[in-house]
Design an enzyme around this catalytic site. Structure first.
Site, PDB file in Angstrom:
ATOM      1  N   HIS A  68       4.985 -14.449   9.721  1.00 15.15           N
ATOM      2  CA  HIS A  68       3.580 -14.854   9.867  1.00 15.15           C
ATOM      3  C   HIS A  68       2.940 -14.339  11.164  1.00 15.15           C
ATOM      4  O   HIS A  68       1.840 -14.786  11.518  1.00 15.15           O
ATOM      5  CB  HIS A  68       3.462 -16.385   9.829  1.00 15.15           C
ATOM      6  CG  HIS A  68       3.674 -16.966   8.456  1.00 15.15           C
ATOM      7  ND1 HIS A  68       2.796 -16.763   7.428  1.00 15.15           N
ATOM      8  CD2 HIS A  68       4.683 -17.715   7.951  1.00 15.15           C
ATOM      9  CE1 HIS A  68       3.237 -17.377   6.333  1.00 15.15           C
ATOM     10  NE2 HIS A  68       4.392 -17.968   6.627  1.00 15.15           N
ATOM     11  N   HIS A 153      15.096 -14.492  11.842  1.00 16.80           N
ATOM     12  CA  HIS A 153      14.077 -15.170  11.031  1.00 16.80           C
ATOM     13  C   HIS A 153      14.297 -14.809   9.559  1.00 16.80           C
ATOM     14  O   HIS A 153      13.899 -13.740   9.100  1.00 16.80           O
ATOM     15  CB  HIS A 153      12.703 -14.720  11.533  1.00 16.80           C
ATOM     16  CG  HIS A 153      11.598 -15.639  11.136  1.00 16.80           C
ATOM     17  ND1 HIS A 153      11.386 -16.845  11.744  1.00 16.80           N
ATOM     18  CD2 HIS A 153      10.656 -15.541  10.166  1.00 16.80           C
ATOM     19  CE1 HIS A 153      10.352 -17.440  11.187  1.00 16.80           C
ATOM     20  NE2 HIS A 153       9.897 -16.669  10.213  1.00 16.80           N
TER      21      HIS A 153
HETATM   22 FE   FE2 Z   1       8.566 -17.712   8.922  1.00 15.81          FE
END
Ligand code: FE2
Length: 275
Positions: A68, A153
């Site tokens: 993001h 991540h």
């Molecule tokens: Fe994420």
């Protein structure tokens, strides 16, 4: 040396919890270096420069991100002038910002931080392994750097565990992020790298991975598009890990969970108070 990693900060509730608790945690446990994943800080989607500054002012030494990272378009610009914020290293060459950085801790130690994004059940980026290996070649633990932290991540727990084993003995901490739920498998791997599959989030747990529970539930059941997801507004728990490293080797002596505020059972590294 005392390292702290706090997981994905989600929305206003997560931000408020972070800026309230982080300065107290740093002071109470005399923490040398803190990394915070901030990619969901702005309404659950991305991070603004103002929020990044707020986290740095609260005591974060480095901000990591993930899928993001560009949701707030201004991040494409301010990441270039903020060396303390990084994005996954496996974005294509030419992407703004850096995927790894060298920073100085409060105790003067040299700390290497890298951010990689997984490829399982996520938007495909470039290979995460080779650029990370190349960066680590120039930042050897115990010689060029005093501590090294890698934020992996990923959606898949298996993929995060692969990175833990792959980097064991070469970095101080490998921590998973993105799934927002703290796992209970924190441990020091055989080679001396502290590892946890997911550090958890700094966000409200009375929701769905930090978002208000109504819309995700409705979408799942009715299978129609609806309103924009918004962060849950309840009290947030600050989640992460504390890692104690050997000053000579940079490897981990122990890792302990951190859970402060909100709905989860509290946990703090009390060992640091008696050390
Ligand atoms: Fe994420």
């Amino acid at each position: 040396m005392r390292l702290m990693f706090l997981g994905d900060v989600v929305g206003r509730s997560g931000r408020q919890a972070l800026v309230t608790h982080l300065p107290r945690l740093i002071e109470r446990f005399r923490t040398d270096f803190v990394v915070v994943n901030g990619e969901n800080a702005a309404g659950g989607f991305g991070i603004t420069e103002e929020i990044a500054e707020e986290f740095l002012d609260a005591g974060a030494d480095c901000i990591t991100t993930g899928n993001h990272v560009w949701d707030q378009r201004e991040a494409l610009v301010f990441i270039a002038r903020e060396p303390r914020m990084i994005r996954p290293i496996n974005f294509p060459p030419g992407t703004p910002g850096a995927g790894a950085t060298m920073l100085t801790a409060r105790n003067g130690a040299r700390v290497f931080v890298a951010n990689v994004m997984g490829r399982v059940f996520m938007d495909a980026l470039d290979d995460p392994v080779r650029p990370l290996e190349a960066a680590l070649d120039y930042h050897r633990l115990g010689s060029e750097v005093d501590a090294a932290i890698v934020d992996v991540h990923c959606e898949a727990t298996s993929e995060k565990q692969i990175f833990g084993h792959m980097l064991d003995g070469r970095v101080s901490l490998v921590t998973g992020t993105h799934t927002h739920v703290p796992t209970a498998d924190h441990r020091v791997l055989p080679g001396g790298t502290a590892f946890i599959t997911d550090a958890g989030m700094c966000g409200a747990f009375d929701g769905v991975i930090g978002m208000d529970k109504e819309e995700p539930g409705r979408r799942y059941i009715e299978r129609t598009p609806g309103q924009r997801m918004t962060p849950a507004t309840g009290a947030a728990t600050v989640c992460g890990v504390a890692v104690d490293t050997d000053d000579r080797t940079g490897l981990a002596n122990w890792i302990a969970p951190i859970r402060v505020g909100g709905d989860l059972e509290p946990a703090v590294p009390t060992r640091w108070e008696t050390a």
